[in-house]
Design a protein around this motif. Structure first.
Motif, short mmCIF file in Angstrom:
data_model
loop_
_atom_site.label_atom_id
_atom_site.label_comp_id
_atom_site.label_asym_id
_atom_site.label_seq_id
_atom_site.Cartn_x
_atom_site.Cartn_y
_atom_site.Cartn_z
N ASN A 1 0.82 -1.21 0.00
CA ASN A 1 0.00 0.00 0.00
C ASN A 1 0.85 1.26 0.00
OD1 ASN A 1 -2.13 -1.66 0.07
ND2 ASN A 1 -2.78 -1.18 2.15
N THR B 1 -10.44 -6.83 -3.73
CA THR B 1 -9.17 -6.21 -3.36
C THR B 1 -7.98 -6.93 -3.99
OG1 THR B 1 -9.24 -7.46 -1.27
CG2 THR B 1 -10.02 -5.18 -1.22
N PHE C 1 -9.05 -1.68 3.13
CA PHE C 1 -10.22 -1.29 2.35
C PHE C 1 -11.44 -1.14 3.26
CE2 PHE C 1 -14.01 -2.10 -0.11
CZ PHE C 1 -13.81 -1.38 -1.28
N PHE D 1 -13.26 2.48 3.51
CA PHE D 1 -14.33 2.61 2.53
C PHE D 1 -15.49 3.51 2.99
CE2 PHE D 1 -18.44 0.89 0.93
CZ PHE D 1 -18.29 1.21 -0.42
N MET E 1 -7.26 3.66 -0.62
CA MET E 1 -8.45 3.08 -1.25
C MET E 1 -8.14 2.80 -2.71
SD MET E 1 -11.64 2.17 -1.29
CE MET E 1 -11.86 2.54 0.44
#
Length: 244
Positions: free
Chosen positions: A34, A106, A116, A120, A214
């Motif tokens: 990430n 994902t 996530f 979200f 995200m």
């Protein structure tokens, strides 16, 4: 239409939503992937027509997806009532299907499922202008017809003094503060200092300025049109098919 029951499934599986900036620091992504820096993967240029199309609609698509999953909406309350009439066998399929759909989604976007779920709902409920100010949208090409719109949180913008003051007031009015009147929960100066320290870490290079928070999936159709894939589509289809 999307499942009112999805929120219950999230809670029953121990998931929760939290605001990334509220601790006075950018929330760290759950996995190292990430934190991938822009440029190491195939990100398309900002002048590319596909980038322009996807980046211009990504925020709206996110907000609509979150609205579809709102358990308090009239439509979802109706769906929840219909689900209660299902057989226990059908109802028991929902949690597993939800987990499966999120993991598959994902995996396609090369993102972490836990992160996530944490981001979200909260991100999608932010003001549209606020998202545009605090997030850098990048579009990554995955190959074939797949693209991902990534929301990268700006550590300077999200830890602004204005956000610090707003959060301090929110804390001061929280149930926790009411139960601990002698503490410094909601102290504006304390919160402002925490946020200022985070901004300094970013400026000094001790903390990454941008964090990927995200990722949403898109595909390009044969006619050149762009299709957004809702994270809850498998659940939507399952509920619709079983309510016929």
């Amino acid at each position: 239409m999307i499942i009112a029951i999805s929120a219950l499934i999230l809670l029953s599986n121990g998931y929760c939503f939290s605001q990334s900036h509220k601790t006075g620091k950018t929330m760290k992504a759950a996995i190292n992937d990430n934190q991938t820096k822009k440029g190491t993967l195939e990100y398309i240029g900002e002048n590319d027509p596909i980038f322009i199309t996807i980046s211009n609609r990504a925020i709206d698509d996110l907000k609509k997806s979150v609205e579809r999953s709102d358990p308090e909406s009239k439509e979802n309350k109706l769906i929840a009532a219909q689900i209660k009439t299902w057989t226990p066998e059908k109802q028991n399929k929902l949690p597993a299907l939800f987990e499966k759909s999120i993991k598959e989604y994902t995996a396609q976007t090369q993102f972490d499922a836990e992160t996530f779920l944490l981001v979200f709902d909260e991100l999608g409920k932010k003001d549209q202008k606020k998202i545009a100010e605090e997030y850098d949208i990048r579009v990554q090409y995955l190959g074939e017809d797949k693209y991902v719109a990534e929301f990268w949180e700006d550590g300077l913008a999200v830890n602004s003094e204005a956000n610090a003051v707003a959060y301090a007031h929110e804390l001061a009015n929280s149930e926790y503060a009411k139960k601990h009147p002698d503490g410094d929960v909601g102290n504006v100066e304390v919160v402002k200092k925490n946020y200022a320290n985070t901004r300094k870490f970013v400026k000094d290079g001790k903390q990454e300025r941008y964090t990927k928070m995200m990722a949403l999936l898109y595909t390009i159709q044969k006619d050149g049109s762009v299709t957004f894939h809702d994270p809850g589509q498998q659940m939507i289809d399952f509920v619709k098919n079983n309510n016929k």
